[in-house]
Design a protein around this motif. Structure first.
Motif, PDB file in Angstrom:
ATOM      1  N   GLY A 288       0.799  -1.218   0.000  1.00  0.00           N
ATOM      2  CA  GLY A 288       0.000   0.000   0.000  1.00  0.00           C
ATOM      3  C   GLY A 288       0.831   1.267   0.000  1.00  0.00           C
TER       4      GLY A 288
ATOM      5  N   CYS B 288       1.106   3.839  -1.873  1.00  0.00           N
ATOM      6  CA  CYS B 288       0.515   5.144  -2.215  1.00  0.00           C
ATOM      7  C   CYS B 288      -0.573   5.563  -1.223  1.00  0.00           C
ATOM      8  CB  CYS B 288      -0.027   5.141  -3.640  1.00  0.00           C
ATOM      9  SG  CYS B 288      -1.565   4.210  -3.845  1.00  0.00           S
ATOM     10  N   GLY B 289      -0.828   4.742  -0.242  1.00  0.00           N
ATOM     11  CA  GLY B 289      -1.816   5.088   0.767  1.00  0.00           C
ATOM     12  C   GLY B 289      -3.249   4.852   0.335  1.00  0.00           C
TER      13      GLY B 289
ATOM     14  N   CYS C 199      -4.758   4.318  -5.537  1.00  0.00           N
ATOM     15  CA  CYS C 199      -4.749   3.567  -6.799  1.00  0.00           C
ATOM     16  C   CYS C 199      -3.617   4.033  -7.723  1.00  0.00           C
ATOM     17  CB  CYS C 199      -6.101   3.685  -7.512  1.00  0.00           C
ATOM     18  SG  CYS C 199      -6.360   2.457  -8.815  1.00  0.00           S
TER      19      CYS C 199
ATOM     20  N   CYS D 133      -0.047   2.928  -7.035  1.00  0.00           N
ATOM     21  CA  CYS D 133       1.222   2.206  -6.861  1.00  0.00           C
ATOM     22  C   CYS D 133       1.145   0.739  -7.261  1.00  0.00           C
ATOM     23  CB  CYS D 133       1.717   2.322  -5.422  1.00  0.00           C
ATOM     24  SG  CYS D 133       0.734   1.385  -4.217  1.00  0.00           S
TER      25      CYS D 133
ATOM     26  N   CYS E 277      -6.846  -1.733  -2.089  1.00  0.00           N
ATOM     27  CA  CYS E 277      -7.279  -0.390  -1.696  1.00  0.00           C
ATOM     28  C   CYS E 277      -8.575   0.014  -2.388  1.00  0.00           C
ATOM     29  CB  CYS E 277      -6.194   0.644  -1.968  1.00  0.00           C
ATOM     30  SG  CYS E 277      -5.896   1.002  -3.715  1.00  0.00           S
TER      31      CYS E 277
HETATM   32 FE1  FES Z   1      -1.462   1.973  -3.955  1.00  0.00          FE
HETATM   33 FE2  FES Z   1      -3.549   0.313  -3.710  1.00  0.00          FE
HETATM   34  S1  FES Z   1      -2.372   1.206  -2.140  1.00  0.00           S
HETATM   35  S2  FES Z   1      -2.671   1.093  -5.522  1.00  0.00           S
END
Ligand code: FES
Length: 108
Positions: free
Chosen positions: A38, A40-41, A44, A46, A86
């Motif tokens: 996760g 990029c937190g 959507c 990373c 995510c």
């Molecule tokens: Fe970055 Fe799901 S946490 S794409």
């Protein structure tokens, strides 16, 4: 609170209660469950929250939109039930949902 079963590629299971409204990624990362980064937190951007979704749930999950599809292109060993954790919001009826994690995320 729904109990989510996160299963690592080697079969190690982690049962975790996750609040409704959290994403499957948050449920893992905030509870120290390995296999979902996760980076990029949850925006959507990373692709490091790749999971294999419970097959029996596929029809009830949101469609893979263009952004998610693009990120999944980076996933190691993408499969038809590949999803970004995510992008799946936990709902009350997801008790027992199984999220399997891949051998590695693409940045590992
Ligand atoms: Fe970055 Fe799901 S946490 S794409």
């Amino acid at each position: 609170m729904p109990l989510i079963r996160y299963i690592e590629h080697d079969g190690t299971e982690h049962e975790q209660e996750v609040p409704v409204g959290w994403s499957l990624m948050e449920g893992a990362s905030k509870n120290g469950i390995p296999g979902i980064l996760g980076d990029c937190g949850g925006s959507c951007a990373c692709g490091t929250c790749h999971i294999y979704a419970d097959e029996s749930w596929l029809e009830r999950l949101p469609e893979v939109d263009e952004g998610q599809d693009m990120m999944l292109e980076y996933a190691v060993d993408r499969r038809p039930n590949s999803r970004l954790a995510c992008q799946i919001t936990v709902t009350a009826d997801m008790d027992g949902f199984v999220a399997r994690t891949p051998v590695r995320q693409h940045t590992e």
